[in-house]
Write a protein that holds these residues in place. Structure first.
Motif, PDB file in Angstrom:
ATOM      1  N   ASP A 345       0.819  -1.216   0.000  1.00 42.96           N
ATOM      2  CA  ASP A 345       0.000   0.000   0.000  1.00 42.96           C
ATOM      3  C   ASP A 345       0.851   1.263   0.000  1.00 42.96           C
ATOM      4  OD1 ASP A 345       0.961  -0.074   2.566  1.00 42.96           O
ATOM      5  OD2 ASP A 345      -0.978   0.256   3.541  1.00 42.96           O
ATOM      6  N   GLY A 346       2.164   1.110  -0.041  1.00 38.25           N
ATOM      7  CA  GLY A 346       3.036   2.274  -0.118  1.00 38.25           C
ATOM      8  C   GLY A 346       3.348   2.913   1.212  1.00 38.25           C
ATOM      9  N   ALA A 347       2.909   2.328   2.315  1.00 39.41           N
ATOM     10  CA  ALA A 347       3.159   2.876   3.644  1.00 39.41           C
ATOM     11  C   ALA A 347       4.045   1.921   4.435  1.00 39.41           C
ATOM     12  CB  ALA A 347       1.843   3.117   4.381  1.00 39.41           C
ATOM     13  N   PRO A 348       4.747   2.421   5.445  1.00 40.18           N
ATOM     14  CA  PRO A 348       5.679   1.578   6.193  1.00 40.18           C
ATOM     15  C   PRO A 348       4.978   0.562   7.088  1.00 40.18           C
ATOM     16  CG  PRO A 348       5.527   3.733   7.201  1.00 40.18           C
ATOM     17  CD  PRO A 348       4.770   3.817   5.912  1.00 40.18           C
ATOM     18  N   ILE A 349       5.746  -0.375   7.587  1.00 40.74           N
ATOM     19  CA  ILE A 349       5.289  -1.354   8.574  1.00 40.74           C
ATOM     20  C   ILE A 349       6.181  -1.199   9.802  1.00 40.74           C
ATOM     21  CG2 ILE A 349       4.891  -3.794   9.069  1.00 40.74           C
ATOM     22  CD1 ILE A 349       4.873  -4.216   5.979  1.00 40.74           C
ATOM     23  N   ILE A 350       5.599  -0.818  10.933  1.00 36.74           N
ATOM     24  CA  ILE A 350       6.360  -0.623  12.171  1.00 36.74           C
ATOM     25  C   ILE A 350       5.572  -1.257  13.308  1.00 36.74           C
ATOM     26  CG2 ILE A 350       7.700   1.025  13.533  1.00 36.74           C
ATOM     27  CD1 ILE A 350       6.934   3.185  11.557  1.00 36.74           C
ATOM     28  N   GLY A 351       6.117  -2.328  13.872  1.00 37.93           N
ATOM     29  CA  GLY A 351       5.420  -2.926  14.990  1.00 37.93           C
ATOM     30  C   GLY A 351       5.789  -4.375  15.195  1.00 37.93           C
ATOM     31  N   PRO A 352       5.034  -5.072  16.050  1.00 32.73           N
ATOM     32  CA  PRO A 352       5.323  -6.479  16.327  1.00 32.73           C
ATOM     33  C   PRO A 352       4.970  -7.364  15.141  1.00 32.73           C
ATOM     34  CG  PRO A 352       3.325  -5.791  17.458  1.00 32.73           C
ATOM     35  CD  PRO A 352       3.919  -4.554  16.862  1.00 32.73           C
TER      36      PRO A 352
END
Length: 418
Positions: A345-352
Motif C-alpha cells: 500500500d506504499g506505507a511503512p510497517i512498524i510494529g510487532p
C-alpha cells in the motif's frame, strides 16, 4: 564522548588535529543484550539512540552486516518533508520533521539539515485541485502548506520552463517551506556517535544468518560472529526486510526494487528548493556541493542489485530537463542505486510480528530517509514497551489482513513517496 565545539576546532588547529578520538567504539559482541537491532542504517541507529536516551535501555546491540550507513542511508537523495495528505502519514512525518529541526543540536553533530522548502508542481487544473486538497488536509492538522500561483512559483524557481509551449506546462504548486534536505551519511554518523556514547554496542561486519527460537518466541540471532541472545529483536534492514524476515519464517507483503538517482557536476546555485512532480514522478534538488540531484521511479521489478537500468534513469533525467531546460548543459558526475522495500500500500510497517519478541520496521518505499528520526523514536518506543506508539500504531503488519491499508495515491503497490 567529547563534545564537538568551535573551541575544539581551534585547539585542533594548534596540535595538528591529533586530539580527536574515534566517533564510536568497535566492540566485540556480548553473549546477550536486552535488545538487538538488526541493521546499522539511519533507522536502526536512531532506534538504538532513542532506546538509550528516551527509554533508558542501554544494553543494546546494533548488528550491521557491512559498515555503518553503507546501505540505503548513503544511497538516497536526502529529501526531508511531511507533505502527505493522509493523517496517518503526515502526522508521523511531521513529528519527524520537528525532530529534524533540532537534530544537529541534540546529537552534537552537524547533519546539515537545510529547510529550503519542498514544492509539488501542478501541470493542469486537475493537478491544482489535488494540490489544494493536499494543502487543506495538511493545514487542518496544523502543518504548513502554501498554494502558489504560476507567477509565485516563477519567483522561487525562475529557471523552470514557464513558456506556454513547454513540454510540461506549470500552473502552480504547493510548497512546504520548513521542508528541505539533510546530509545522509552525517545522519548515520551522528546517531551512531550519540548511541555509542550512551553505551550502545555498534557491531559492524556481523551478518545475521538465522534466529534462535524457544518455542514460538525469538530469543536471539545467529550471526557470522556467533550466537547473540536478546529479550527482544528488531528487524530494521531497509530493502532486505523480506529476506531477513524470511529467516524467521515470515513472508511479508513487501517487494524489493531498485531505485536510482543521479547527480551532476557542481555549479552555482540554480535550484532554490526541492522540486517535485507527482504527475511526472520526478524530483530535483541541489546539494551543498553544488551538484544537482535528480531521480524518479524505481525500476519496477524485483531486484536486490544495487545497479539499475540506464533506460529508467534516462527517463527521469529527460523529465527533469523538460521541467528545467538549463539542466541539459550539465555533465553527469555519477549515478547510484539503492534497494527499497515496496510495501503493497506504499506505507511503512512498524510494529510487532506474529512471532513473539520479534519486531519489524520496513516497507518505507521511497520515504525512508525523511522518516529517520520519527521512525527511530516510534520503533524505540515499541521495542522498549512491547506496544506501538500512537504514531506508528496505524502501520501494523495486521492491516494487510484487516484491509485497513494506508494508500496515499490510490495506485496500490506503486506509491509516489520520496
Amino acid at each position: 564522548m567529547s563534545r564537538y565545539s568551535a573551541l575544539g576546532l581551534l585547539r585542533g588547529a594548534f596540535n595538528g588535529q591529533k586530539h580527536w578520538q574515534p566517533a564510536w567504539r568497535d566492540p566485540e559482541p556480548r553473549k546477550s543484550y536486552d535488545v538487538i537491532v538488526i541493521g546499522g542504517g539511519g533507522h536502526g541507529l536512531a532506534t538504538a539512540y532513542y532506546l538509550a536516551s528516551v527509554h533508558g535501555v542501554r544494553n543494546v546491540a546494533v548488528l550491521e552486516k557491512g559498515w555503518i550507513g553503507g546501505g540505503n542511508t548513503g544511497r538516497n537523495t536526502t529529501l526531508v518533508r511531511s507533505n502527505y495528505r493522509q493523517p496517518q502519514l503526515h502526522n508521523l512525518f511531521e513529528f519527524g520533521l520537528k525532530l529534524w529541526h533540532g537534530l544537529s543540536d541534540e546529537l552534537n553533530y552537524n547533519v546539515m539539515f537545510s529547510p529550503r522548502g519542498a514544492m509539488f508542481l501542478g501541470h493542469s487544473d486537475a493537478d491544482m485541485a489535488k494540490l489544494a486538497e493536499l494543502g487543506d488536509a495538511m493545514r487542518c492538522d496544523g502543518i504548513d502548506a502554501d498554494l502558489l500561483t504560476r507567477d509565485q512559483v516563477e519567483k522561487v524557481e525562475p529557471l523552470l520552463d514557464f513558456s506556454r509551449n513547454a513540454r510540461f506546462p506549470i500552473e502552480g504548486a504547493v510548497i512546504q517551506w520548513r521542508a528541505g534536505t539533510a546530509r545522509h551519511d552525517a545522519v548515520a554518523w551522528g546517531y551512531a556517535r550519540a548511541a555509542d556514547a550512551l553505551g550502545v554496542d555498534i557491531i559492524q561486519k556481523c551478518e545475521v544468518t538465522g534466529f534462535v527460537r524457544d518455542g514460538d518466541a525469538v530469543i536471539g540471532v545467529e550471526t557470522t560472529r556467533g550466537r547473540i541472545l536478546a529479550a527482544r529483536t528488531g528487524i530494521c534492514v531497509a530493502g532486505h526486510s523480506g529476506h531477513v524476515a524470511g529467516l524467521a519464517g515470515l513472508r511479508l507483503p513487501i517487494e524489493s526494487q531498485t531505485l536510482q538517482a543521479v547527480v551532476t557536476e557542481g555549479v552555482k546555485p540554480m535550484v532554490q528548493s526541492v522540486i517535485m512532480s507527482n504527475s511526472l514522478h520526478c524530483y530535483i534538488s541541489q546539494s551543498d556541493k553544488g551538484g544537482v540531484v535528480m531521480g524518479g521511479d524505481p525500476d519496477n521489478w524485483p531486484s536486490y542489485a544495487r545497479r539499475g537500468q540506464p533506460t529508467v534513469v534516462e527517463h527521469a533525467i529527460a523529465q527533469a530537463i523538460g521541467l528545467m531546460p538549463a539542466l541539459s548543459r550539465l555533465r553527469m558526475l555519477r549515478t547510484w542505486s539503492g534497494v527499497t522495500d515496496m510495501s503493497f500500500d506504499g506505507a511503512p510497517i512498524i510494529g510487532p510480528t506474529p512471532i513473539d519478541n520479534l519486531f519489524l520496521n520496513g516497507g518505507w518505499c521511497y520515504g525512508g530517509f525523511k522518516a529517520t528520526p520519527a521512525s527511530g523514536w516510534t520503533y524505540a518506543h515499541t521495542l522498549a514497551t512491547g506496544t506501538p506508539h500512537a504514531l506508528n500504531a496505524p502501520f501494523s503488519l495486521e492491516r494487510f489482513m484487516t484491509g485497513a491499508t494506508i494508500d496515499e495515491t490510490g495506485v496500490g503497490p506503486m506509491p509516489n513517496h520520496r
